[in-house]
Motif scaffolding. Structure first.
Motif, PDB file in Angstrom:
ATOM      1  N   SER A  52       0.810  -1.228   0.000  1.00 58.64           N
ATOM      2  CA  SER A  52       0.000   0.000   0.000  1.00 58.64           C
ATOM      3  C   SER A  52       0.840   1.273   0.000  1.00 58.64           C
ATOM      4  O   SER A  52       0.283   2.371  -0.066  1.00 58.64           O
ATOM      5  N   GLU A  93       0.987   9.908   6.377  1.00 57.32           N
ATOM      6  CA  GLU A  93      -0.356   9.582   5.901  1.00 57.32           C
ATOM      7  C   GLU A  93      -0.953  10.824   5.255  1.00 57.32           C
ATOM      8  O   GLU A  93      -0.992  11.898   5.855  1.00 57.32           O
ATOM      9  N   GLN A  94      -1.396  10.661   4.021  1.00 56.57           N
ATOM     10  CA  GLN A  94      -1.968  11.770   3.256  1.00 56.57           C
ATOM     11  C   GLN A  94      -3.461  11.918   3.540  1.00 56.57           C
ATOM     12  O   GLN A  94      -4.095  10.985   4.046  1.00 56.57           O
ATOM     13  N   ASP A 116      -5.890  11.609   1.692  1.00 55.36           N
ATOM     14  CA  ASP A 116      -6.684  10.569   1.030  1.00 55.36           C
ATOM     15  C   ASP A 116      -6.489   9.184   1.649  1.00 55.36           C
ATOM     16  O   ASP A 116      -7.029   8.195   1.172  1.00 55.36           O
ATOM     17  N   GLY A 117      -5.685   9.105   2.718  1.00 57.36           N
ATOM     18  CA  GLY A 117      -5.446   7.836   3.401  1.00 57.36           C
ATOM     19  C   GLY A 117      -4.243   7.057   2.890  1.00 57.36           C
ATOM     20  O   GLY A 117      -3.899   6.016   3.452  1.00 57.36           O
ATOM     21  N   SER A 118      -3.581   7.544   1.840  1.00 52.56           N
ATOM     22  CA  SER A 118      -2.399   6.840   1.326  1.00 52.56           C
ATOM     23  C   SER A 118      -1.198   7.109   2.236  1.00 52.56           C
ATOM     24  O   SER A 118      -1.159   8.092   2.973  1.00 52.56           O
ATOM     25  N   LYS A 137       0.780  12.274  10.661  1.00 56.31           N
ATOM     26  CA  LYS A 137      -0.383  12.888  10.015  1.00 56.31           C
ATOM     27  C   LYS A 137      -0.246  14.401  10.081  1.00 56.31           C
ATOM     28  O   LYS A 137       0.487  14.935  10.917  1.00 56.31           O
TER      29      LYS A 137
END
Length: 173
Positions: free
Chosen positions: A38, A90-91, A93-95, A123
């Motif tokens: 991921s 962590e971006q 968008d959750g990436s 974050k």
């Protein structure tokens, strides 16, 4: 090599040496396992010459029954060192984008059957130094490439000087 337990406050102190991380609070960081598949990367390549040293580190984790890459103390060149997990941001968008620890994660992914790695996830950091690419697109390079060639759409203002952490950890180990 021995497992090391660091508090969120200690991580925050370590990270605060980097201007991009000076605003981060303990609620903005977490140590957790992340799926390697991921991950995204800010850079296109890793330096092939560094990978052999990383292999020895991965072997040390295995030999001492530690999770790659949980925080630990080790001795290198007769000096004690503190090793923290790879830094991943962590971006919105959750990436998850690897900021530091590319060689460790690359070698773990390409030389073992590991599916996850312990990472220090941050974050609310802000803009990245480049456009992230899928981790699977990262390749080994025989030499270090200039940042403008290695980082897609590189923006130096957003570069994180991670070596500041290394200097801080070496001084406090």
């Amino acid at each position: 090599m021995t497992k090391l337990t660091l508090t969120k406050s200690r991580y925050r102190t370590i990270l605060s040496q980097i201007p991009h991380y000076s605003h981060i609070g303990t609620g903005d960081l977490e140590v957790k396992k992340i799926s390697i598949a991921s991950l995204y990367s800010c850079c296109r390549t890793v330096k092939a010459a560094k990978l052999q040293r990383v292999s020895a580190l991965i072997e040390g984790y295995r030999r001492f029954d530690l999770e790659p890459f949980e925080p630990c103390k080790l001795e290198s060149g007769g000096r004690p060192l503190t090793l923290i997990p790879p830094i991943v941001e962590e971006q919105p968008d959750g990436s998850f984008v690897i900021i530091d620890g590319m060689h460790r994660i690359y070698q773990l992914a390409t030389q073992t059957d590991a599916q996850q790695a312990v990472c220090l996830v941050l974050k609310n950091v802000g803009s990245l130094p480049s456009i992230p690419i899928p981790f699977q697109q990262v390749r080994a390079s025989p030499s270090k490439l200039p940042r403008v060639d290695n980082f897609p759409d590189y923006n130096h203002q957003n570069f994180r000087d991670i070596k500041t952490i290394d200097r801080n950890l070496a001084a406090t180990s």
